[in-house]
Design an enzyme around this catalytic site. Structure first.
Site, PDB file in Angstrom:
ATOM      1  CE1 TYR A 294      -7.130   3.875  -0.917  1.00  0.00           C
ATOM      2  CE2 TYR A 294      -6.693   1.616  -1.563  1.00  0.00           C
ATOM      3  CZ  TYR A 294      -6.888   2.564  -0.584  1.00  0.00           C
ATOM      4  OH  TYR A 294      -6.855   2.190   0.741  1.00  0.00           O
TER       5      TYR A 294
ATOM      6  CG  ASN B  39      -9.488  -0.897   7.612  1.00  0.00           C
ATOM      7  OD1 ASN B  39      -8.769  -1.611   6.937  1.00  0.00           O
ATOM      8  ND2 ASN B  39     -10.814  -0.917   7.500  1.00  0.00           N
TER       9      ASN B  39
ATOM     10  CD  GLU C 128      -2.719  -1.253   2.498  1.00  0.00           C
ATOM     11  OE1 GLU C 128      -3.549  -0.353   2.713  1.00  0.00           O
ATOM     12  OE2 GLU C 128      -2.511  -2.196   3.282  1.00  0.00           O
TER      13      GLU C 128
ATOM     14  CD  GLU D 235     -10.200  -5.538   6.513  1.00  0.00           C
ATOM     15  OE1 GLU D 235      -9.196  -4.810   6.618  1.00  0.00           O
ATOM     16  OE2 GLU D 235     -10.307  -6.441   5.655  1.00  0.00           O
TER      17      GLU D 235
ATOM     18  NE  ARG E  18     -13.003   2.117   6.061  1.00  0.00           N
ATOM     19  CZ  ARG E  18     -11.845   1.880   5.458  1.00  0.00           C
ATOM     20  NH1 ARG E  18     -10.900   2.801   5.425  1.00  0.00           N
ATOM     21  NH2 ARG E  18     -11.610   0.698   4.908  1.00  0.00           N
TER      22      ARG E  18
ATOM     23  CG  ASP F  21     -14.069  -1.788   5.816  1.00  0.00           C
ATOM     24  OD1 ASP F  21     -14.451  -0.618   5.985  1.00  0.00           O
ATOM     25  OD2 ASP F  21     -12.930  -2.084   5.409  1.00  0.00           O
TER      26      ASP F  21
ATOM     27  N   GLY G 154      -7.346   5.135   5.322  1.00  0.00           N
ATOM     28  CA  GLY G 154      -6.781   6.005   4.293  1.00  0.00           C
ATOM     29  C   GLY G 154      -7.163   7.457   4.500  1.00  0.00           C
TER      30      GLY G 154
END
Length: 307
Positions: A209, A270, A14, A268, A248, A250, A274
């Site tokens: 992205y 995070n 990433e 999951e 965050r 999901d 991002g």
């Protein structure tokens, strides 16, 4: 004036996303009045420590994503250097990044997760471990890196014709039909629910992205009970993992279940969401009336080392 070093880049899958996140954060922090430096974290620990000591930051804004930046490694280094940093600490970062371990904690907290198994690549190639469709993913990557869906009628077996640089262990999960939802948590408060609608395929790395490939709907057009349950589950996940700052989570929502809460599954959490111009946490903050400079300033002011 507080000195902030934005740690970005790194050497994970990433890297490019991290560079974009870091550049946005640095610009916003400068706008907010901080003395900002940036540091591209290369795979040279001695050089990294030397550069950090040379910059003498009061706070590190950790804009790294993926392995080494998001899994507790860089957090351990910053703890040893006694430099406060944004986002979660060493333990929460390591546990959240290890998807099978995080799922066990979620289950113990009463959160619904997709049925899944951790297998070797060899075991997976022997035959379908779950009824199709099922999801194949690395057990310790983010941003949907390496994720694929094995569907009925697919001729190719997992890994055939693709590069797989993610090690021998593979997480296999039941595919949950329905809709993609995500919830940011800021401190001890959920930030809202966003629905993600890719124009084709699923919400993979490219759809995340690349501008224009995914529609972001906030607030998500779901029943109120579903909206509230997603926010509740995200906050529980944040707390169970021991996260701090911003995270965050999901979700998949099987909308054939209507407003039945059993249709919601957490995938999951995070710990390093991002921060690009297409990212979800800044978008949810904006929906709450929190500007991008205000968001990153809050993160800096809540930075610390692990106890």
């Amino acid at each position: 004036m507080k000195r902030v070093t934005v740690l970005m880049g790194g050497w994970s899958a990433e890297r490019e996303v991290s560079l974009a996140s870091g550049a946005n954060c640095a610009a916003a922090l400068t706008q907010a009045g901080y003395a900002v430096a940036t540091l591209d974290a290369r795979l040279d620990l001695a050089a990294l420590v030397e550069e950090l000591r040379g910059q003498k930051p009061d706070v590190v804004f950790n804009a790294l994503h993926g392995r080494c930046g998001e899994d507790g490694n860089i957090q351990g280094v910053l703890n040893l250097l006694k430099i406060p940093y944004t986002h979660s600490g060493l333990m929460a970062s390591a546990v959240a990044m290890d998807k099978p371990v995080a799922k066990k904690l979620f289950q113990q907290a009463g959160l619904r997760v997709p049925e899944g198994r951790l297998l070797s690549r060899t075991e997976l190639l022997k035959g379908d471990p779950l009824p199709r469709p099922y999801v194949v993913k690395p057990f310790n990557e983010g941003s949907s890196v390496g994720v694929s869906i094995v569907r009925e009628g697919d001729n190719a077996r997992p890994f055939e014709g693709i590069d797989w640089p993610f090690g021998d262990l593979v997480l296999v999960e039941c595919f949950i039909p329905g809709r993609e939802l995500t919830v940011g948590v800021m401190g001890d408060k959920p930030m809202g629910v966003t629905e993600l609608r890719p124009k084709s395929g699923f919400y993979d790395y490219a759809n995340k992205y690349t501008g224009g490939l995914t529609e972001h709907l906030i607030p998500a057009p779901v029943p109120p009970a579903i909206y509230e349950e997603c926010q509740r589950m995200a906050l529980v996940a944040h707390q169970v993992l021991g996260c701090r700052g911003v995270s965050r989570s999901d979700f998949r929502y099987d909308d054939t279940a209507g407003d039945d809460l059993a249709g919601i599954y957490i995938l999951e959490t995070n710990t390093q969401p991002g921060m690009t111009e297409l990212s979800l946490v800044p978008e949810q903050a904006k929906h709450l009336g929190i500007s991008y400079p205000q968001l990153v300033s809050w993160m800096v002011e809540h930075a610390r080392c692990d106890a």
